[in-house]
Design an enzyme around this catalytic site. Sequence first.
Site, short mmCIF file in Angstrom:
data_model
loop_
_atom_site.label_atom_id
_atom_site.label_comp_id
_atom_site.label_asym_id
_atom_site.label_seq_id
_atom_site.Cartn_x
_atom_site.Cartn_y
_atom_site.Cartn_z
N TYR A 147 0.84 -1.20 0.00
CA TYR A 147 0.00 0.00 0.00
C TYR A 147 0.88 1.26 0.00
O TYR A 147 1.66 1.45 0.94
CB TYR A 147 -0.87 0.05 1.27
N LYS A 178 -1.09 -7.91 -2.77
CA LYS A 178 -2.44 -7.42 -2.53
C LYS A 178 -2.43 -5.90 -2.63
O LYS A 178 -1.63 -5.23 -1.95
CB LYS A 178 -2.88 -7.85 -1.14
N GLY A 204 -10.92 -6.05 -0.71
CA GLY A 204 -12.35 -5.86 -0.96
C GLY A 204 -12.78 -4.43 -0.67
O GLY A 204 -13.60 -3.86 -1.37
N ARG A 232 -14.37 -7.51 4.86
CA ARG A 232 -15.66 -6.93 5.27
C ARG A 232 -16.80 -7.27 4.32
O ARG A 232 -17.93 -7.46 4.76
CB ARG A 232 -15.50 -5.41 5.42
P1 FBP Z 1 -11.12 -5.62 3.42
O1 FBP Z 1 -11.51 -6.52 2.28
O2 FBP Z 1 -12.09 -5.69 4.57
O3 FBP Z 1 -10.89 -4.21 2.90
O4 FBP Z 1 -9.77 -6.15 4.02
C1 FBP Z 1 -8.58 -5.99 3.33
C2 FBP Z 1 -7.47 -5.48 4.20
O5 FBP Z 1 -6.24 -5.42 3.50
C3 FBP Z 1 -7.24 -6.26 5.48
O6 FBP Z 1 -6.43 -7.38 5.31
C4 FBP Z 1 -6.63 -5.21 6.36
O7 FBP Z 1 -6.97 -5.37 7.69
C5 FBP Z 1 -7.23 -3.94 5.88
O8 FBP Z 1 -7.75 -4.17 4.59
C6 FBP Z 1 -6.24 -2.81 5.85
O9 FBP Z 1 -6.90 -1.68 5.39
P2 FBP Z 1 -6.29 -0.23 5.46
O10 FBP Z 1 -4.87 -0.31 5.94
O11 FBP Z 1 -6.40 0.32 4.09
O12 FBP Z 1 -7.17 0.49 6.43
#
Ligand code: FBP
Length: 253
Positions: A147, A178, A204, A232
């Site tokens: 990210y 991811k 997601g 989620r």
């Molecule tokens: P979701 O499908 O609920 O968005 O989960 C994906 C995910 O990568 C989780 O593994 C992680 O907890 C979360 O999103 C991190 O989201 P962010 O750092 O963007 O708040």
Amino acid sequence: MKAKESHFDKIVRNGHVLILAMDQGMEHGPRDFNQKNINPEYVCDIASRGGFTGFALQKGVARHYKENYSGKVPLVLKLNGRTEIVPKDEAYSPQLATVKEAVDLGADAVGYTIYVGSPMEYQMFKEFGAIEREAHDYGLACVVWSYPRGKYVKDEKSPEMVAYAARVALEIGADVVKINYPGSIDAMKWVAASAGRCKVISAGGSKQPDAEFLQKVKDIMAGGGSGLAVGRNVWQNDNPMRITEEIKKIIFG
Ligand code: FBP
């Protein structure tokens, strides 16, 4: 070496991936849950019956609830994590568990988050470098949550930044990366091309109406994605098994 292939082949089924993520209790806190899904047993049951290729957990949940999922879905042990309470400027997700612990818990893959572009990026690269070597020695697959984040990153979800994050994952040795969906099929195609032979899966995101979410999954696949790591949109759904079947039709069908 056969054993090495088999861990990878569990996570990546015929080239496709569907991981159920439940590390949100760490990343977002209890705000993501309701009275039902706050109980990890509820989500373990979905993971066990849903035909997922992986179940992403932090080590505490993985250990306390082992009997609820073990042998029914491959474990992806998340090795780092952080809370959302800390400001994003110096985005850093410290290592909390080791590859050895993942092996002892019976994991088929390790997961690690890198905030690409963060002032703390170097620390995460260093930690992941050691994790990747050891995990691959054990034959485990490496899934990187990549990210763009931190004070130098203007727009975390811009197609350019998401493509950069995907490429970084290929460069550092991830098997699966991811990303956050970059917003369109064309943008997704560039992200997938940037990641080369590293499989690209999308998060997601926050809960959407079913039709909207399933259209997004179709677009991810049309853009060359290999699947999802979703949380989620499955366990917040009123009918998690039904949405899981719909997702599987798109990804594996
Ligand atoms: P979701 O499908 O609920 O968005 O989960 C994906 C995910 O990568 C989780 O593994 C992680 O907890 C979360 O999103 C991190 O989201 P962010 O750092 O963007 O708040």
